[in-house]
Design a protein around this motif. Structure first.
Motif, PDB file in Angstrom:
ATOM      1  N   ARG A  26     -22.052  20.787 -20.712  1.00 33.57           N
ATOM      2  CA  ARG A  26     -22.484  19.621 -21.481  1.00 33.57           C
ATOM      3  C   ARG A  26     -21.406  19.221 -22.484  1.00 33.57           C
ATOM      4  NH1 ARG A  26     -27.102  19.642 -24.825  1.00 33.57           N
ATOM      5  NH2 ARG A  26     -26.668  21.825 -25.328  1.00 33.57           N
ATOM      6  N   THR A  27     -21.188  17.934 -22.600  1.00 35.27           N
ATOM      7  CA  THR A  27     -20.221  17.424 -23.577  1.00 35.27           C
ATOM      8  C   THR A  27     -20.895  16.666 -24.709  1.00 35.27           C
ATOM      9  OG1 THR A  27     -19.924  15.423 -22.236  1.00 35.27           O
ATOM     10  CG2 THR A  27     -18.406  17.256 -21.852  1.00 35.27           C
ATOM     11  N   THR A  28     -22.190  16.481 -24.613  1.00 36.50           N
ATOM     12  CA  THR A  28     -22.906  15.764 -25.660  1.00 36.50           C
ATOM     13  C   THR A  28     -24.124  16.561 -26.086  1.00 36.50           C
ATOM     14  OG1 THR A  28     -24.212  14.521 -24.047  1.00 36.50           O
ATOM     15  CG2 THR A  28     -22.148  13.527 -24.813  1.00 36.50           C
TER      16      THR A  28
ATOM     17  N   THR B 219     -26.887  16.995 -29.967  1.00 37.10           N
ATOM     18  CA  THR B 219     -27.421  16.384 -31.187  1.00 37.10           C
ATOM     19  C   THR B 219     -26.826  16.990 -32.454  1.00 37.10           C
ATOM     20  OG1 THR B 219     -29.280  17.957 -31.150  1.00 37.10           O
ATOM     21  CG2 THR B 219     -29.595  15.835 -30.041  1.00 37.10           C
TER      22      THR B 219
ATOM     23  N   ASN C  34     -22.431  14.152 -32.149  1.00 36.98           N
ATOM     24  CA  ASN C  34     -23.053  14.266 -30.832  1.00 36.98           C
ATOM     25  C   ASN C  34     -22.433  15.378 -29.983  1.00 36.98           C
ATOM     26  OD1 ASN C  34     -24.628  11.968 -31.495  1.00 36.98           O
ATOM     27  ND2 ASN C  34     -22.974  10.612 -30.792  1.00 36.98           N
ATOM     28  N   VAL C  35     -22.312  16.561 -30.575  1.00 35.37           N
ATOM     29  CA  VAL C  35     -21.795  17.710 -29.841  1.00 35.37           C
ATOM     30  C   VAL C  35     -22.947  18.659 -29.530  1.00 35.37           C
ATOM     31  CG1 VAL C  35     -19.492  17.572 -30.833  1.00 35.37           C
ATOM     32  CG2 VAL C  35     -21.239  18.936 -31.982  1.00 35.37           C
TER      33      VAL C  35
END
Length: 315
Positions: A82-84, A86, A133-134
């Motif tokens: 995942r690259t995004t 909260t 958003n990481v």
């Protein structure tokens, strides 16, 4: 009165085969189809066993350990990390003389299997960096700006999903020369010549933020003060292609010593590098160490100047 009915030859020809068939069928029902199923029925002595009859079911498990299967073509793929998320990271990059605009902030997130996910960001004109958003996880963060600024100790922490964290980073300057010394022989002996080797290396920060030292020629090194040693020969020399100069000295007294060095680079605008460095202790080859056990008198002995130092234990 019952009359006997005599069968003629034609009738006997039909009844006799039918009776024989009924008799054989009854025998099969009683004894079964296989002779091996009849109790107390054994093969004659000396006869070899020929195995189960054809059509019998075997209860032996097949050994498939040596069976070789053909390779199946294909490739192993892993799901993309995942690259995004909260979570939110931000902070500033500082140097000894203030904020560092344009510094690279290397954000590394640990993945399963030991791999790292890179989420780099560049600091703005005010030295502030922001990474929204990481995804959450274990992070390692450091900052650098080639070729002179770097952070050698990264910050490591765990970031939960949805967390907002401020991480301020501090870099150091690595654009100066560094001195390293060595002697031969080691340890040096009183009254004997000793070579003092000085190496000059310039530290630089690479594009990956790693600080590396490169031996550099063109520096003039001066032995400003040999301490308790006597200088034999010149006290100034330029570094070779390997970044080294050699001074010839001689030990005068036993014990520790420090020498003062001055290194001037080809860039006259930069101040010279001045350092006082420790060197290995000078050893007296004629000294003898005497050790006594508890309650025994202390004794001492002397040896010639050509003999090595010895340790004597009195018992």
């Amino acid at each position: 009165m019952i009359r006997a009915h005599r069968l003629n030859a034609r009738q006997l020809g039909v009844l006799i085969p039918l009776a024989l068939a009924v008799l054989l069928f009854s025998s099969f029902l009683v004894r079964g189809w296989h002779s091996a199923d009849v109790p107390n029925l054994h093969a004659p002595g000396g006869s070899a066993s020929s195995g189960p009859p054809s059509g019998a079911t075997s209860t032996t498990t097949a050994n498939l350990a040596d069976v070789q299967l053909q390779a199946v073509g294909g490739t192993t793929t892993r799901p993309q990390p995942r690259t995004t998320g909260t979570a939110h990271l931000s902070g500033g990059v500082n140097a000894p003389d203030g904020f560092v605009p344009g510094a690279m902030v290397r954000v590394e997130r640990a993945l399963d299997g030991g791999d790292l996910q890179h989420l780099d960001v560049v600091a703005g004109p005010d030295g502030h960096w922001d990474l929204p958003n990481v995804p959450g996880g274990r992070f390692r963060i450091r900052a650098f700006l080639p070729p002179s600024l770097a952070q050698t100790e990264a910050q490591v922490f765990f970031l939960t999903e949805g967390e907002e964290r401020t991480v301020d980073l501090t870099v150091e300057r690595f654009d100066t020369a560094a001195l390293a010394v060595g002697v031969a022989p080691d340890p040096p002996l009183i009254g004997q010549p000793v070579n003092l080797v000085v190496q000059v290396a310039v530290r630089t920060v690479g594009p990956d933020g790693v600080v590396r030292s490169t031996p550099t020629s063109g520096f003039v090194v001066t032995l400003a003060n040999p301490g308790s040693w006597t200088l034999r020969g010149t006290g100034q020399a330029a570094t070779s292609a390997a970044g080294q100069v050699t001074f010839e000295l001689q030990c005068r007294t036993a014990g520790p010593n420090q020498v003062q060095l001055v290194a001037r680079g080809p860039d006259a605008s930069k101040p010279p590098l001045q350092e006082t460095v420790a060197v290995p202790d000078c050893v007296d080859p004629s000294a003898t160490t005497t050790t006594t056990s508890a309650g025994a008198p202390s004794t001492s002995a002397s040896t010639s100047t050509t003999a090595p130092a010895t340790t004597t234990t009195a018992r």
